[in-house]
Motif scaffolding. Structure first.
Motif, mmCIF file in Angstrom:
data_model
loop_
_atom_site.group_PDB
_atom_site.id
_atom_site.type_symbol
_atom_site.label_atom_id
_atom_site.label_comp_id
_atom_site.label_asym_id
_atom_site.label_seq_id
_atom_site.Cartn_x
_atom_site.Cartn_y
_atom_site.Cartn_z
ATOM 1 N N ALA A 158 -12.635 7.562 6.982
ATOM 2 C CA ALA A 158 -11.833 6.334 7.036
ATOM 3 C C ALA A 158 -10.751 6.352 5.961
ATOM 4 N N GLU A 159 -11.118 6.779 4.758
ATOM 5 C CA GLU A 159 -10.135 6.869 3.672
ATOM 6 C C GLU A 159 -9.052 7.894 4.011
ATOM 7 N N GLY A 160 -9.472 9.029 4.536
ATOM 8 C CA GLY A 160 -8.516 10.061 4.928
ATOM 9 C C GLY A 160 -7.557 9.568 5.994
ATOM 10 N N ASN A 161 -8.090 8.846 6.970
ATOM 11 C CA ASN A 161 -7.236 8.315 8.037
ATOM 12 C C ASN A 161 -6.230 7.305 7.482
ATOM 13 N N SER A 162 -6.669 6.508 6.527
ATOM 14 C CA SER A 162 -5.782 5.516 5.920
ATOM 15 C C SER A 162 -4.638 6.193 5.170
ATOM 16 N N TRP A 163 -4.980 7.199 4.354
ATOM 17 C CA TRP A 163 -3.937 7.942 3.635
ATOM 18 C C TRP A 163 -2.992 8.623 4.609
ATOM 19 N N ASN A 164 -3.554 9.166 5.677
ATOM 20 C CA ASN A 164 -2.737 9.859 6.671
ATOM 21 C C ASN A 164 -1.737 8.900 7.317
ATOM 22 N N LYS A 165 -2.170 7.683 7.614
ATOM 23 C CA LYS A 165 -1.267 6.689 8.213
ATOM 24 C C LYS A 165 -0.142 6.337 7.248
ATOM 25 N N ALA A 166 -0.457 6.229 5.968
ATOM 26 C CA ALA A 166 0.597 5.955 4.977
ATOM 27 C C ALA A 166 1.596 7.107 4.943
ATOM 28 N N GLY A 167 1.090 8.334 4.915
ATOM 29 C CA GLY A 167 1.972 9.502 4.928
ATOM 30 C C GLY A 167 2.854 9.527 6.168
ATOM 31 N N ASN A 168 2.255 9.206 7.321
ATOM 32 C CA ASN A 168 3.030 9.174 8.563
ATOM 33 C C ASN A 168 4.158 8.151 8.492
ATOM 34 N N GLY A 169 3.875 7.012 7.884
ATOM 35 C CA GLY A 169 4.912 5.985 7.772
ATOM 36 C C GLY A 169 6.126 6.496 7.024
ATOM 37 N N PHE A 170 5.889 7.165 5.884
ATOM 38 C CA PHE A 170 7.009 7.702 5.108
ATOM 39 C C PHE A 170 7.679 8.870 5.836
ATOM 40 N N TYR A 171 6.859 9.745 6.427
ATOM 41 C CA TYR A 171 7.397 10.914 7.120
ATOM 42 C C TYR A 171 8.343 10.487 8.240
ATOM 43 N N TRP A 172 7.860 9.592 9.108
ATOM 44 C CA TRP A 172 8.654 9.218 10.277
ATOM 45 C C TRP A 172 9.807 8.290 9.919
ATOM 46 N N SER A 173 9.674 7.515 8.847
ATOM 47 C CA SER A 173 10.818 6.702 8.434
ATOM 48 C C SER A 173 11.938 7.608 7.909
ATOM 49 N N ALA A 174 11.586 8.662 7.192
ATOM 50 C CA ALA A 174 12.592 9.611 6.717
ATOM 51 C C ALA A 174 13.236 10.335 7.895
ATOM 52 N N ASP A 175 12.440 10.649 8.895
ATOM 53 C CA ASP A 175 12.969 11.279 10.101
ATOM 54 C C ASP A 175 13.991 10.361 10.760
ATOM 55 N N LYS A 176 13.656 9.071 10.841
ATOM 56 C CA LYS A 176 14.590 8.111 11.450
ATOM 57 C C LYS A 176 15.847 7.948 10.602
ATOM 58 N N LEU A 177 15.699 7.981 9.285
ATOM 59 C CA LEU A 177 16.891 7.910 8.438
ATOM 60 C C LEU A 177 17.804 9.107 8.694
ATOM 61 N N GLY A 178 17.219 10.284 8.849
ATOM 62 C CA GLY A 178 18.005 11.474 9.165
ATOM 63 C C GLY A 178 18.755 11.316 10.480
ATOM 64 N N LYS A 179 18.067 10.777 11.488
ATOM 65 C CA LYS A 179 18.720 10.546 12.781
ATOM 66 C C LYS A 179 19.807 9.481 12.652
ATOM 67 N N ALA A 180 19.582 8.491 11.788
ATOM 68 C CA ALA A 180 20.592 7.452 11.563
ATOM 69 C C ALA A 180 21.849 8.051 10.941
ATOM 70 N N ILE A 181 21.654 8.955 9.986
ATOM 71 C CA ILE A 181 22.804 9.616 9.350
ATOM 72 C C ILE A 181 23.583 10.406 10.385
#
Length: 186
Positions: A118-141
């Motif tokens: 459960a802890e691992g899944n929670s950390w993974n979701k946080a990482g995904n949030g940052f990863y995919w938001s950065a991906d979207k910022l790249g696409k925005a640029i």
């Protein structure tokens, strides 16, 4: 991994030979980030080979987070060299956000290795949030560079939402710090 790091080091050598020491250093820094991706990717392969899928996926995500950070830094350097400092700054900000995905992924891998799913899944979701938001910022640029300002704004808004969600996962009681708000203040 090493291939991409070698390509960045090649660009560092070219910049050095052209008398651009500051640019060469930026390429060396990007190459170092790229090299750092190798260890988590090797740990991912080992974990997957041992049947530890969740742990392996988290290590893999950390490695790709570093790879994508280095890629975005490369785009910042290229934009700077092309005389586009505002675009370069946007790529550096996207890279910084991308790098924020790495620590949660590493913590996820460690939690999964310790059997704390459960802890691992929670950390993974946080990482995904940052990863995919950065991906979207790249696409925005990229959308902005192509003149598609409406799409760029849509992607930036989505990225802001994902960062806010990721920060909630890091600090469920509420965070007073926000990546986007810190950019407005500074």
């Amino acid at each position: 991994g090493f291939k991409n790091a070698a390509e960045k080091l090649g660009k560092a050598i070219e910049a050095e030979e052209a008398g651009k020491s500051a640019v060469a250093q930026k390429w060396r820094d990007a190459a170092a980030l790229q090299e750092r991706s190798v260890e988590p990717l090797l740990k991912a392969a080992t974990a997957h080979a041992a049947g530890k899928t969740d742990e392996g996926t988290s290590w893999n995500s950390a490695g790709f987070g570093l790879t994508q950070t280095a890629k975005k830094l490369g785009k910042a350097i290229e934009a700077e060299e092309a005389g586009k400092p505002a675009v370069a700054q946007k790529w550096r900000e996207a890279a910084a956000l991308q790098e924020r995905s790495v620590d949660p992924y590493l913590k996820a891998a460690q939690a999964h290795a310790a059997g704390k799913t459960a802890e691992g899944n929670s950390w993974n979701k946080a990482g995904n949030g940052f990863y995919w938001s950065a991906d979207k910022l790249g696409k925005a640029i990229e959308a902005e560079e192509a003149g598609n300002l409406a799409e760029a704004q849509k992607l930036r808004t989505e990225a802001q939402r994902e960062v806010a969600n990721a920060e909630k996962k890091l600090n469920p009681k509420g965070s007073s710090w926000s990546f986007f708000n810190s950019k407005k203040k500074g």
